[in-house]
Design an enzyme around this catalytic site. Sequence first.
Site, PDB file in Angstrom:
ATOM      1  NE  ARG A  64      -9.817  74.491   7.736  1.00  0.00           N
ATOM      2  CZ  ARG A  64      -9.692  74.335   6.357  1.00  0.00           C
ATOM      3  NH1 ARG A  64     -10.542  74.864   5.835  1.00  0.00           N
ATOM      4  NH2 ARG A  64      -8.545  73.976   5.949  1.00  0.00           N
ATOM      5  N   GLY A  68       5.757  68.945  10.551  1.00  0.00           N
ATOM      6  CA  GLY A  68       5.447  69.365   8.987  1.00  0.00           C
ATOM      7  C   GLY A  68       5.570  68.083   8.135  1.00  0.00           C
TER       8      GLY A  68
HETATM    9  C1  UD1 Z   1       0.442  70.554   1.993  1.00  0.00           C
HETATM   10  C2  UD1 Z   1       1.153  70.554   0.924  1.00  0.00           C
HETATM   11  C3  UD1 Z   1       0.887  71.918  -0.005  1.00  0.00           C
HETATM   12  C4  UD1 Z   1      -0.160  71.079  -0.728  1.00  0.00           C
HETATM   13  C5  UD1 Z   1      -1.324  70.786   0.184  1.00  0.00           C
HETATM   14  C6  UD1 Z   1      -2.273  70.028  -0.478  1.00  0.00           C
HETATM   15  C7  UD1 Z   1       3.286  70.837   2.314  1.00  0.00           C
HETATM   16  C8  UD1 Z   1       4.524  71.708   2.953  1.00  0.00           C
HETATM   17  N1  UD1 Z   1       2.619  71.437   1.829  1.00  0.00           N
HETATM   18  O1  UD1 Z   1       0.016  71.634   2.622  1.00  0.00           O
HETATM   19  O2  UD1 Z   1       1.840  72.167  -1.042  1.00  0.00           O
HETATM   20  O3  UD1 Z   1      -0.871  71.996  -1.817  1.00  0.00           O
HETATM   21  O4  UD1 Z   1      -0.644  70.074   1.232  1.00  0.00           O
HETATM   22  O5  UD1 Z   1      -3.259  69.661   0.412  1.00  0.00           O
HETATM   23  O6  UD1 Z   1       3.693  69.541   2.330  1.00  0.00           O
HETATM   24  N2  UD1 Z   1       0.727  65.856   8.202  1.00  0.00           N
HETATM   25  C9  UD1 Z   1       1.516  64.943   8.867  1.00  0.00           C
HETATM   26  N3  UD1 Z   1       2.551  65.558   9.967  1.00  0.00           N
HETATM   27  C10 UD1 Z   1       2.896  66.814   9.741  1.00  0.00           C
HETATM   28  C11 UD1 Z   1       2.241  67.846   8.973  1.00  0.00           C
HETATM   29  C12 UD1 Z   1       1.163  67.211   8.316  1.00  0.00           C
HETATM   30  O7  UD1 Z   1       1.190  64.003   9.202  1.00  0.00           O
HETATM   31  O8  UD1 Z   1       3.447  67.217  10.695  1.00  0.00           O
HETATM   32  C13 UD1 Z   1      -0.238  65.350   7.279  1.00  0.00           C
HETATM   33  C14 UD1 Z   1      -1.601  65.812   7.494  1.00  0.00           C
HETATM   34  O9  UD1 Z   1      -2.159  64.992   8.454  1.00  0.00           O
HETATM   35  C15 UD1 Z   1      -2.055  65.736   6.002  1.00  0.00           C
HETATM   36  C16 UD1 Z   1      -0.938  66.055   5.261  1.00  0.00           C
HETATM   37  O10 UD1 Z   1       0.307  65.769   5.966  1.00  0.00           O
HETATM   38  O11 UD1 Z   1      -2.733  64.712   5.783  1.00  0.00           O
HETATM   39  C17 UD1 Z   1      -0.936  67.570   4.789  1.00  0.00           C
HETATM   40  O12 UD1 Z   1      -0.689  68.250   6.048  1.00  0.00           O
HETATM   41  P1  UD1 Z   1      -1.353  69.851   5.718  1.00  0.00           P
HETATM   42  O13 UD1 Z   1      -1.089  70.237   7.175  1.00  0.00           O
HETATM   43  O14 UD1 Z   1      -2.812  69.868   5.461  1.00  0.00           O
HETATM   44  O15 UD1 Z   1      -0.477  70.451   4.854  1.00  0.00           O
HETATM   45  P2  UD1 Z   1      -1.051  71.763   4.136  1.00  0.00           P
HETATM   46  O16 UD1 Z   1      -0.270  72.912   4.650  1.00  0.00           O
HETATM   47  O17 UD1 Z   1      -2.243  71.767   3.682  1.00  0.00           O
END
Ligand code: UD1
Length: 472
Positions: free
Chosen positions: A30, A93
């Site tokens: 986004r 994830g």
């Molecule tokens: C995540 C949490 C959710 C929480 C929310 C808060 C999980 C499954 N869910 O969801 O409970 O309320 O954050 O904002 O953890 N990232 C990686 N590698 C990946 C995926 C994500 O490094 O494969 C990092 C992203 O860059 C980010 C963070 O992890 O900094 C969160 O990822 P995002 O995809 O935003 O998770 P949400 O679905 O928002």
Amino acid sequence: MYRGVRATALCDNSYMALNVVILAAGQGKRMFSERPKVLHLLAGRPLLAHVIATARVLGADRICVVYGHGGEQVPQAINDAGIVFVKQEPQLGTGHALMRALPHLGRAGKTLVLYGDVPLIRSQTLKTLVEAAMPRVVVLSAELDDPSGYGRVVRDKRGRIAAIVEDKDASASQRKIREVNTGIMVLPTARLAGWLAKLKNRNAQGEYYLTDVVSLALGNRITVDAVKAGDAWETLGVNSRAQLARLERIYQWQCANRLLEQGVTLIDPMRFDVRGNLDCGSDVRIDVNCVFEGQVRLGAGVEIGANCVLRNVEVGAGTRIEPFTHIDEATIGTGCRIGPFARIRPGTRLAEEVHIGNFVEVKASEIEARSKANHLAYVGDSTVGRDVNIGAGTITCNYDGANKHRTVIEDDVHIGSDVQLVAPVRLAKGVTIGAGTTVWKDTPSGGLVINAKTQEHRPGWKRPKKQERREE
Ligand code: UD1
Ligand code: MG
């Protein structure tokens, strides 16, 4: 003595290896940007740099950044040998991201998980969280008016945490829960390998959720607790440009408040930006729309007019900087008057009570006490003595097309208007330069230097006339 103190520290239970893992591999769709989300700037620094700085305050033994989207841009931009960068590709994830970091974490102590896109989290909040952890799992939760999109903290009848359920997987009644998982949590490092190996991706997003370790911990009879963030703004993440702008304002509001509490006058704390560190003496007054970058120190009683930009500058006590002035990498003495509309460039040092007026540019020059250049001048690569007066339109011609040369103006020299000083050149003490003179040779001291010029009058001379245009 020293060894004794150290031995006590090691025996103390509060000393325990602390790993910090910063998740920063996500794309940030986004933002609509080529730049990885965690490299977008908040207060002039990448989001990730803010999180790393906070982790450092905690005294972490190891800081590990999981990156992925945007490739090597992230480690290159941060360029810090003290950080372990781990690539996660593809991004499956948050649980998968922590799994990638695992081999770099050692086995003991606690592991604190932070997000690279949650830059305002305070070290004090994290300290509370880390102290509460072990052997428990502790998550940082927040109470939100609009919890949509977040994982919900589901509690049992006795109020104990039972699970964290992602928004997309939640039932209608779970969606009504307003306590959310901020994503920040502390886990016992020794347990991680076992728990992460058990994560499954059978969920709405087909991802390995880190949040599923909550039920795994409970299955191992390990308590899971939540610490609620004191201020919800600390836990806000950046997913869009609008959120980034909102966090920038929150950050600036914090800076402004700190300065107000220290006794600095800010005419409008909402129109004020610090992108680095600003130190102020007593009774400093800052008008609206000023930007302070890098390290800026303002002495007691300094006044900064509206719309000034100061970058890596030290300003002496009692100096007034008038509106629309730009100062970069310079030292300004006490009791000076600069601007309005002045530009002071790198390598400049002004002594006390120097006046630099409107449309005057000074570069890589030293100007001694009480000297003045009040209007429309360029002083570059110069050494200017004290009590010198530089007239309007005076230019140091410091560049011959290939090299820069220095101009030396000794004490008490007076330079008339519209003078060119062709460097390298030295104007000796007390000399006066007449208006319109081009000085290309060193001058003696005292007396007057002018170019021989004549002025004539041609009484019969006619102004050229515009030719009539004939219509076709
Ligand atoms: C995540 C949490 C959710 C929480 C929310 C808060 C999980 C499954 N869910 O969801 O409970 O309320 O954050 O904002 O953890 N990232 C990686 N590698 C990946 C995926 C994500 O490094 O494969 C990092 C992203 O860059 C980010 C963070 O992890 O900094 C969160 O990822 P995002 O995809 O935003 O998770 P949400 O679905 O928002
Ligand atoms: Mg998110």
